[in-house]
Design an enzyme around this catalytic site. Structure first.
Site, mmCIF file in Angstrom:
data_model
loop_
_atom_site.group_PDB
_atom_site.id
_atom_site.type_symbol
_atom_site.label_atom_id
_atom_site.label_comp_id
_atom_site.label_asym_id
_atom_site.label_seq_id
_atom_site.Cartn_x
_atom_site.Cartn_y
_atom_site.Cartn_z
ATOM 1 N N GLU A 134 -5.538 -5.466 10.202
ATOM 2 C CA GLU A 134 -4.519 -4.446 10.458
ATOM 3 C C GLU A 134 -4.839 -3.721 11.766
ATOM 4 O O GLU A 134 -5.652 -2.783 11.778
ATOM 5 C CB GLU A 134 -4.494 -3.426 9.324
ATOM 6 C CG GLU A 134 -4.141 -4.014 7.982
ATOM 7 C CD GLU A 134 -3.524 -2.967 7.065
ATOM 8 O OE1 GLU A 134 -2.398 -3.181 6.622
ATOM 9 O OE2 GLU A 134 -4.160 -1.927 6.817
ATOM 10 N N LYS A 174 0.150 4.307 -0.364
ATOM 11 C CA LYS A 174 -0.482 5.506 0.219
ATOM 12 C C LYS A 174 -0.202 6.736 -0.664
ATOM 13 O O LYS A 174 -0.105 6.616 -1.871
ATOM 14 C CB LYS A 174 -0.014 5.714 1.652
ATOM 15 C CG LYS A 174 -0.123 4.437 2.488
ATOM 16 C CD LYS A 174 0.024 4.684 3.940
ATOM 17 C CE LYS A 174 0.102 3.351 4.656
ATOM 18 N NZ LYS A 174 -0.035 3.443 6.090
ATOM 19 N N ASN A 228 0.870 -1.180 0.000
ATOM 20 C CA ASN A 228 0.000 0.000 0.000
ATOM 21 C C ASN A 228 0.908 1.232 0.000
ATOM 22 O O ASN A 228 1.498 1.556 1.027
ATOM 23 C CB ASN A 228 -0.900 -0.032 1.245
ATOM 24 C CG ASN A 228 -1.720 1.240 1.388
ATOM 25 O OD1 ASN A 228 -1.843 2.026 0.450
ATOM 26 N ND2 ASN A 228 -2.287 1.444 2.565
ATOM 27 N N HIS A 263 -9.509 0.710 4.637
ATOM 28 C CA HIS A 263 -8.227 0.918 5.325
ATOM 29 C C HIS A 263 -8.456 1.812 6.544
ATOM 30 O O HIS A 263 -9.295 2.718 6.503
ATOM 31 C CB HIS A 263 -7.220 1.561 4.365
ATOM 32 C CG HIS A 263 -5.834 1.578 4.941
ATOM 33 N ND1 HIS A 263 -5.416 2.559 5.796
ATOM 34 C CD2 HIS A 263 -4.800 0.705 4.807
ATOM 35 C CE1 HIS A 263 -4.168 2.297 6.165
ATOM 36 N NE2 HIS A 263 -3.767 1.185 5.574
ATOM 37 N N SER A 319 3.256 -2.588 10.235
ATOM 38 C CA SER A 319 4.704 -2.569 10.441
ATOM 39 C C SER A 319 5.377 -3.906 10.099
ATOM 40 O O SER A 319 6.276 -4.359 10.803
ATOM 41 C CB SER A 319 5.034 -2.144 11.875
ATOM 42 O OG SER A 319 4.551 -0.829 12.110
ATOM 43 N N GLU A 352 -6.926 4.240 7.682
ATOM 44 C CA GLU A 352 -6.803 5.691 7.444
ATOM 45 C C GLU A 352 -8.084 6.242 6.827
ATOM 46 O O GLU A 352 -8.463 7.382 7.083
ATOM 47 C CB GLU A 352 -5.563 5.976 6.585
ATOM 48 C CG GLU A 352 -4.290 5.821 7.416
ATOM 49 C CD GLU A 352 -3.082 5.307 6.663
ATOM 50 O OE1 GLU A 352 -3.050 5.412 5.424
ATOM 51 O OE2 GLU A 352 -2.160 4.772 7.326
ATOM 52 N N GLY A 387 2.166 1.847 10.694
ATOM 53 C CA GLY A 387 3.088 2.981 10.576
ATOM 54 C C GLY A 387 3.743 3.369 11.893
ATOM 55 O O GLY A 387 4.345 4.437 11.995
HETATM 56 C C1 PEP Z 1 -0.830 -0.108 5.882
HETATM 57 O O1 PEP Z 1 -0.939 1.081 5.722
HETATM 58 O O2 PEP Z 1 -1.673 -0.868 5.383
HETATM 59 C C2 PEP Z 1 0.301 -0.601 6.669
HETATM 60 C C3 PEP Z 1 0.259 -1.844 7.085
HETATM 61 O O3 PEP Z 1 1.311 0.286 6.922
HETATM 62 P P1 PEP Z 1 2.728 -0.057 7.626
HETATM 63 O O4 PEP Z 1 3.252 -1.334 7.029
HETATM 64 O O5 PEP Z 1 3.591 1.107 7.334
HETATM 65 O O6 PEP Z 1 2.438 -0.218 9.093
#
Ligand code: PEP
Length: 249
Positions: free
Chosen positions: A165, A11, A9, A93, A211, A95, A171
């Site tokens: 997630e 972003k 992803n 997601h 992460s 966000e 993040g």
């Molecule tokens: C994401 O945004 O779906 C995500 C898992 O981000 P990160 O790997 O940076 O935590």
């Protein structure tokens, strides 16, 4: 057996050239037995679908409208995604849920629209740190999952994957342990089994996101109910993303 699935992803990152270069690096790193997906920014979809045309790499939009067409300024429809060569939509997601206030009901409409218009869907679910501390992880994830898949028939379900997630791991550099993630994944598979039957639940892929890095990818994906990874930050750097793909094989 479920084929492992690793998706990046991106972003709101990269410029057109960097998006193309990264897509080419991923395209050239075909690992047999692993599905790979990329979610670039909407304006880079054309570049990335061209760069990966004819390869094993799936390309998707990071969002998709619940509407067909018309006066919806700033939106991109499932048909537009398909037309440009994308085959997947990332929906729900955290966000989108927490920064832009998308409700479960709105997300469910997008899922239905994307499936109706022939896309695959990756539906994201996950709890905040407060919800986890309050012991509500399972209830929150179940509600997001059941609501997100409301009205979906079993045939369309074959085009859906789920990404668990935990919001507190996205993040932040903080990852759910394999035990924490595995517990939620097996719980969610049980929820799917209750809703759609054991066979459909067993066929669905549930990815972990939050992460994921080359240093933790293998142990996470070794957990039986973790079928791959949705990767944010590390997916922007081939030296980090490609080893995560390798770890899934
Ligand atoms: C994401 O945004 O779906 C995500 C898992 O981000 P990160 O790997 O940076 O935590």
């Amino acid at each position: 057996m479920r084929t492992p699935y690793v998706a990046g992803n991106w972003k709101m990152n990269l410029d057109r050239r960097a998006a193309r270069d990264l897509a080419v690096a991923v395209r050239e790193h075909a690992v047999s037995g692993v599905d790979v997906g990329l979610f670039p920014a909407m304006v880079h979809l054309d570049e990335v679908t061209r760069a990966t045309a004819g390869s094993h790499v799936k390309v998707g939009g990071q969002n998709c409208s619940d509407e067909q067409e018309g006066a919806f300024t700033g939106e991109v429809s499932a048909r537009m995604l398909k037309d440009i060569g994308a085959t997947v939509a990332l929906i729900g997601h955290s966000e989108r849920r927490h920064v832009y206030g998308e409700s479960d009901e709105f997300i469910a409409r997008k899922v239905r629209k994307a499936l109706e218009d022939g896309l695959e869907v990756m539906l994201c679910v996950g709890e905040t740190i407060e919800e986890r501390r309050d012991g509500r992880t399972e209830a929150v994830c179940k509600a997001q999952l059941i609501s997100g898949l409301e009205g979906i028939d079993a045939a369309a379900l074959a085009r859906v994957s789920v990404a668990y997630e935990p919001v507190w791991a996205i993040g932040t550099g903080e990852t759910a342990s394999p035990e924490q993630a595995g517990a939620v994944h097996s719980y969610l598979r049980g929820v799917l089994s209750g809703a759609f039957g054991e066979d459909h639940a067993a066929a669905m892929r549930i990815l972990y996101g939050g992460s994921v890095k080359p240093t933790n990818a293998a142990e996470l994906m070794a957990v039986p109910d973790i079928d791959g990874a949705l990767v944010g930050g590390a997916s922007l750097r081939p030296e980090l993303f490609l080893p995560i793909i390798d770890a899934a094989s």
